[in-house]
Write a protein that holds these residues in place. Structure first.
Motif, short mmCIF file in Angstrom:
data_model
loop_
_atom_site.label_atom_id
_atom_site.label_comp_id
_atom_site.label_asym_id
_atom_site.label_seq_id
_atom_site.Cartn_x
_atom_site.Cartn_y
_atom_site.Cartn_z
N GLY A 148 59.07 20.91 38.78
CA GLY A 148 58.35 22.08 39.28
C GLY A 148 58.19 22.06 40.77
O GLY A 148 58.44 21.04 41.44
N LYS A 149 57.74 23.19 41.32
CA LYS A 149 57.58 23.29 42.77
C LYS A 149 56.11 23.31 43.19
O LYS A 149 55.74 22.63 44.15
CB LYS A 149 58.27 24.56 43.28
CG LYS A 149 58.27 24.65 44.80
CD LYS A 149 59.08 25.84 45.30
CE LYS A 149 59.13 25.86 46.83
NZ LYS A 149 59.89 27.02 47.36
N TYR A 150 55.27 24.09 42.50
CA TYR A 150 53.88 24.24 42.94
C TYR A 150 52.90 23.79 41.87
O TYR A 150 53.10 24.02 40.68
CB TYR A 150 53.60 25.70 43.28
CG TYR A 150 54.32 26.20 44.51
CD1 TYR A 150 54.01 25.72 45.78
CD2 TYR A 150 55.33 27.15 44.40
CE1 TYR A 150 54.67 26.17 46.91
CE2 TYR A 150 56.00 27.62 45.52
CZ TYR A 150 55.67 27.12 46.77
OH TYR A 150 56.34 27.57 47.88
N ALA A 151 51.82 23.17 42.33
CA ALA A 151 50.73 22.78 41.45
C ALA A 151 49.40 23.17 42.07
O ALA A 151 49.24 23.16 43.30
CB ALA A 151 50.75 21.28 41.18
N VAL A 152 48.46 23.52 41.21
CA VAL A 152 47.09 23.80 41.62
C VAL A 152 46.18 22.75 40.99
O VAL A 152 46.29 22.46 39.79
CB VAL A 152 46.66 25.21 41.17
CG1 VAL A 152 45.14 25.39 41.29
CG2 VAL A 152 47.37 26.27 41.99
N CYS A 153 45.32 22.16 41.80
CA CYS A 153 44.32 21.20 41.32
C CYS A 153 42.94 21.77 41.63
O CYS A 153 42.70 22.19 42.77
CB CYS A 153 44.47 19.86 42.03
SG CYS A 153 46.12 19.14 41.91
N ALA A 154 42.06 21.78 40.64
CA ALA A 154 40.77 22.44 40.84
C ALA A 154 39.63 21.63 40.21
O ALA A 154 39.81 20.95 39.20
CB ALA A 154 40.80 23.84 40.26
N VAL A 155 38.45 21.75 40.83
CA VAL A 155 37.27 21.02 40.40
C VAL A 155 36.06 21.95 40.48
O VAL A 155 35.91 22.72 41.44
CB VAL A 155 37.02 19.79 41.30
CG1 VAL A 155 35.70 19.13 40.96
CG2 VAL A 155 38.15 18.78 41.17
N ALA A 156 35.19 21.85 39.49
CA ALA A 156 33.86 22.47 39.55
C ALA A 156 32.87 21.38 39.92
O ALA A 156 32.79 20.35 39.24
CB ALA A 156 33.50 23.08 38.20
N ALA A 157 32.12 21.58 40.99
CA ALA A 157 31.20 20.55 41.46
C ALA A 157 29.75 21.00 41.27
O ALA A 157 29.45 22.18 41.13
CB ALA A 157 31.46 20.23 42.93
N ALA A 158 28.86 20.03 41.29
CA ALA A 158 27.44 20.29 41.14
C ALA A 158 26.95 21.28 42.18
O ALA A 158 27.44 21.32 43.30
CB ALA A 158 26.67 18.98 41.28
N GLY A 159 26.00 22.09 41.79
CA GLY A 159 25.46 23.08 42.71
C GLY A 159 26.25 24.37 42.73
O GLY A 159 25.97 25.27 43.52
N GLY A 160 27.27 24.49 41.87
CA GLY A 160 28.05 25.73 41.80
C GLY A 160 29.10 25.85 42.87
O GLY A 160 29.45 26.96 43.27
N VAL A 161 29.63 24.72 43.36
CA VAL A 161 30.70 24.74 44.36
C VAL A 161 32.03 24.44 43.67
O VAL A 161 32.17 23.42 43.01
CB VAL A 161 30.45 23.71 45.48
CG1 VAL A 161 31.61 23.70 46.47
CG2 VAL A 161 29.15 24.00 46.20
#
Length: 379
Positions: free
Chosen positions: A356-369
């Motif tokens: 593949g070419k593109y990847a997205v990495c995502a996180v939900a953090a404390a405090g709604g960030v």
């Protein structure tokens, strides 16, 4: 533009298990040493590391002083709780993009097993309410300090979105099943390092996870019905780091990068339903880069709760086959300050495996960030 040369993570331990007597800074230092051995890199302009429940006091410098990088490499700590390592990677990329640095090691490290207990100073306004009670979970919103804030947020999100335990169970089984297959194939073996002799497995992966077992688990909250110890991640110990550099650096040193950092998007959402921030960050990142969901080859979300999986599936139903293809934190675990580094390493391996070419990495953090990064495979 910032490029990714390589990276490593530790095997991930469950709290009070294989790393119970290993401090966060020692865990991190051992991964740094192994990364130096793997890449041959002995010096960096800076080390930027995430840490959420450590002793504070720029614990990243303590870690780096314990590593091969030693006195001559400055280091600083980022505390964005679950989003700490992802933010560390983004800050490193920004420093390289701006010309402030040529090579930076970024990621994070965490030890729930050795996390200090804390208490309010008697001069603090909250002392009257909480007194000398010890706490390990920080305060995430004004005027309220709740030790189970993240669990409550996941429960609240599940209720508001009409998510059932049965729906969450499917994600738990998927995560453990994919993680087990990945382990059997050894697909992550070249990005994992043994910290202690004989401790060479991610402890959280369950070979015999079943729907019957999940159905028997009680709710973790007294007034809750949905969030259980099965569909919420465990508390863990671990570390993960990546080497980022400029184009000039890798060309002058005749090195070959494995990835490129493209962009980051961050959002602030309702802290009472923080799991939603993960999906909101992905949505913002895609819009910011004028990219359609189908143009992304791999999605890696920090699976702190199966609620996040269900939210992703509802938002992007056509992308599920690209999502956490080696399993997620429900199986591997979630060492808070390190998790952004872990999912970035997994995403790079997934891009390699799927061409593949593109990847997205995502996180939900404390405090709604919420934070999401876009990376590109350059191999």
């Amino acid at each position: 533009m910032a490029y990714i040369l390589d990276g490593l993570r530790s095997y991930i331990g469950i709290e009070n298990s294989m790393y119970r007597h290993v401090s966060a800074e020692e865990l991190g230092a051992k991964v740094l040493d192994a990364l130096s051995d793997k890449t041959g890199i002995k010096k960096a302009d800076c080390i930027i590391a995430g840490n959420g429940v450590g002793a504070g006091g720029n614990i990243s410098r303590v870690m780096s002083l314990s590593s091969v990088f030693g006195v001559g490499t400055p280091a600083f700590t980022i505390d964005l709780q679950c989003g700490s390592a992802l933010e560390s990677i983004a800050v490193a990329a920004a420093k390289i993009d701006s010309g402030q640095a040529d090579i930076i090691i970024a990621g994070g490290f965490e030890s729930s097993s050795t996390a200090p207990k804390r208490a309010y100073n008697e001069n603090h306004p909250d002392y009257e309410k909480y007194g000398d009670d010890w706490y390990k979970v920080a305060k995430f919103v004004p005027d309220e300090h709740r030790q189970q804030a993240m669990l409550e947020g996941a429960e609240r999100t599940a209720v508001s979105e009409k998510i059932t335990r049965e729906q969450l169970n499917r994600w738990v089984l998927r995560s453990h099943g994919l993680a087990k297959k990945a382990r059997e194939r050894g697909v992550l073996s070249d990005i994992t390092v043994e910290i202690l002799e004989g401790c060479n497995r991610d402890e959280g992966i369950r070979d015999r996870m079943s729907e019957k077992l999940l159905n028997r688990l009680p709710a973790v909250l007294k007034e809750g019905k949905i969030i259980t110890a099965g569909n919420a991640c465990l508390t863990n110990d671990g570390a993960a780091f990546l080497v980022l550099c400029s184009e000039r650096y890798f060309r002058e040193n005749k090195l070959k990068p494995i990835g490129k950092f493209v962009d980051i998007a961050e959002v602030g959402t309702n802290p009472g339903q923080s799991p939603k921030s993960c999906i909101a960050a992905i949505e913002k990142l895609l819009k910011k880069n004028d990219t359609l969901p189908g143009e992304i080859d791999i999605y890696e979300c920090n699976e702190a709760f199966a609620v996040i999986d269900e939210l992703f599936a509802r938002k992007y139903p056509d992308e599920i086959e690209k999502y956490n293809i080696f399993g997620g934190a429900l199986a591997y675990g979630h060492p808070y300050g390190a998790s952004g580094g872990i999912i970035t390493l997994h995403a790079l391996k997934a891009l390699e495996e799927k061409s593949g070419k593109y990847a997205v990495c995502a996180v939900a953090a404390a405090g709604g960030v919420g934070s999401a990064i876009l990376i590109e495979n350059v191999e």
